[in-house]
Design a protein around this motif. Structure first.
Motif, short mmCIF file in Angstrom:
data_model
loop_
_atom_site.label_atom_id
_atom_site.label_comp_id
_atom_site.label_asym_id
_atom_site.label_seq_id
_atom_site.Cartn_x
_atom_site.Cartn_y
_atom_site.Cartn_z
N ALA A 1 5.65 41.45 -41.18
CA ALA A 1 4.66 41.18 -40.51
C ALA A 1 3.70 42.19 -40.79
O ALA A 1 2.63 42.09 -40.24
CB ALA A 1 5.12 40.97 -39.13
N SER A 2 3.94 43.35 -41.36
CA SER A 2 2.92 44.54 -41.41
C SER A 2 1.83 44.36 -42.23
O SER A 2 2.10 43.80 -43.37
CB SER A 2 3.75 45.56 -41.63
N PHE B 1 0.77 46.50 -43.79
CA PHE B 1 1.05 47.50 -44.98
C PHE B 1 1.75 46.54 -46.18
O PHE B 1 1.77 47.19 -47.45
CB PHE B 1 1.94 48.55 -44.62
N THR B 2 2.43 45.26 -45.80
CA THR B 2 3.06 44.82 -46.99
C THR B 2 2.18 43.44 -47.38
O THR B 2 2.83 42.65 -47.93
CB THR B 2 4.46 44.19 -46.48
N ASP B 3 1.01 43.39 -46.53
CA ASP B 3 0.17 42.03 -46.96
C ASP B 3 0.05 42.13 -48.51
O ASP B 3 -0.25 43.18 -49.23
CB ASP B 3 -1.06 42.08 -46.41
N GLY B 4 0.08 40.98 -48.95
CA GLY B 4 -0.30 40.91 -50.48
C GLY B 4 0.96 40.83 -51.46
O GLY B 4 0.88 40.60 -52.64
N VAL B 5 2.12 41.30 -50.85
CA VAL B 5 3.42 41.41 -51.49
C VAL B 5 4.22 40.35 -50.87
O VAL B 5 4.86 40.25 -49.64
CB VAL B 5 3.90 42.85 -51.23
N PRO B 6 4.74 39.31 -51.77
CA PRO B 6 5.42 38.19 -51.03
C PRO B 6 6.94 38.80 -50.52
O PRO B 6 7.67 39.71 -51.02
CB PRO B 6 6.04 37.51 -52.35
N LEU C 1 8.81 53.30 -39.30
CA LEU C 1 8.71 52.35 -37.96
C LEU C 1 8.93 52.80 -36.87
O LEU C 1 9.60 54.06 -36.49
CB LEU C 1 9.69 51.13 -37.98
N ARG C 2 8.40 52.69 -35.66
CA ARG C 2 8.21 53.09 -34.35
C ARG C 2 8.60 52.13 -33.36
O ARG C 2 8.27 50.87 -33.56
CB ARG C 2 6.85 53.78 -33.88
N ALA C 3 9.56 52.11 -32.51
CA ALA C 3 9.82 51.29 -31.49
C ALA C 3 8.76 51.19 -30.58
O ALA C 3 8.30 52.27 -29.92
CB ALA C 3 11.04 51.70 -30.80
N THR C 4 8.35 49.85 -30.02
CA THR C 4 7.32 49.66 -29.22
C THR C 4 8.00 48.74 -27.77
O THR C 4 9.03 48.10 -28.21
CB THR C 4 6.12 49.05 -29.73
N VAL D 1 4.55 51.97 -39.03
CA VAL D 1 3.32 52.96 -38.72
C VAL D 1 2.94 53.72 -40.15
O VAL D 1 1.83 54.32 -40.15
CB VAL D 1 3.53 53.85 -37.77
N ASP D 2 3.81 53.45 -40.96
CA ASP D 2 3.30 54.36 -42.59
C ASP D 2 4.27 53.64 -43.51
O ASP D 2 5.42 53.25 -42.98
CB ASP D 2 3.84 55.67 -42.30
N LEU D 3 3.80 53.38 -44.86
CA LEU D 3 4.65 52.96 -45.81
C LEU D 3 3.81 53.53 -47.05
O LEU D 3 2.80 53.62 -47.37
CB LEU D 3 4.48 51.35 -46.01
N GLY D 4 4.91 54.04 -48.02
CA GLY D 4 4.63 54.56 -49.26
C GLY D 4 5.40 54.94 -49.88
O GLY D 4 6.70 54.87 -49.89
N THR D 5 5.26 55.71 -51.19
CA THR D 5 6.11 56.39 -51.96
C THR D 5 6.37 57.81 -51.88
O THR D 5 7.52 58.39 -52.33
CB THR D 5 5.94 56.04 -53.62
#
Length: 132
Positions: A54-55, A57-62, A98-101, A108-112
């Motif tokens: 749902a993030s 950060f992953t929009d556009g990637v199936p 990821l952070r627990a809410t 909250v962040d994604l990358g390589t």
């Protein structure tokens, strides 16, 4: 939650970079042969997988293009997970922070590289396997 303009700009830039890092699926023909089945990985918390799916950060990637693996947690608030591509020639592996809410997990962040740097407290980075 409000963010400072610096954080919002950084987050937006990281989000765009993450989509580029993950890459969009290439329209390459599928291989005629399939690799041997790998042993089943330990179950990953479905709420964590749903948060990644749902993030923004992953929009556009199936969703079916990657799997969430190697989840590490620290102090019941922070988690890191590997996003492994189903087709390694179409996507790059990435790491999600990821952070627990109160509403559940949030990416909250994604990358390589440099994932979590300046976002997660320095004290939890080693437990999450993140380097800055």
């Amino acid at each position: 939650m409000s963010r400072t303009p610096r954080t919002s700009t950084r987050t937006a830039a990281r989000g765009a970079a993450a989509v580029l890092a993950l890459g969009l699926l290439a329209a390459a023909p599928a291989s005629a042969s399939s690799p041997a089945a790998a042993p089943a990985a330990p179950a990953v918390d479905p709420a964590l997988v749903a948060a990644v799916a749902a993030s923004p950060f992953t929009d556009g990637v199936p969703d079916g293009a990657w799997t969430v693996t190697d989840v590490r947690t620290a102090d019941d608030v922070w988690a890191a997970a590997a996003l492994e591509p189903v087709d390694p020639q179409a996507l790059d592996p990435a790491t999600a922070l990821l952070r627990a809410t109160p509403d559940g997990w949030e990416v909250v962040d994604l990358g390589t590289a440099q994932v979590g740097c300046g976002t997660a407290p320095d004290a939890v980075l080693p437990a999450l396997g993140l380097l800055c």
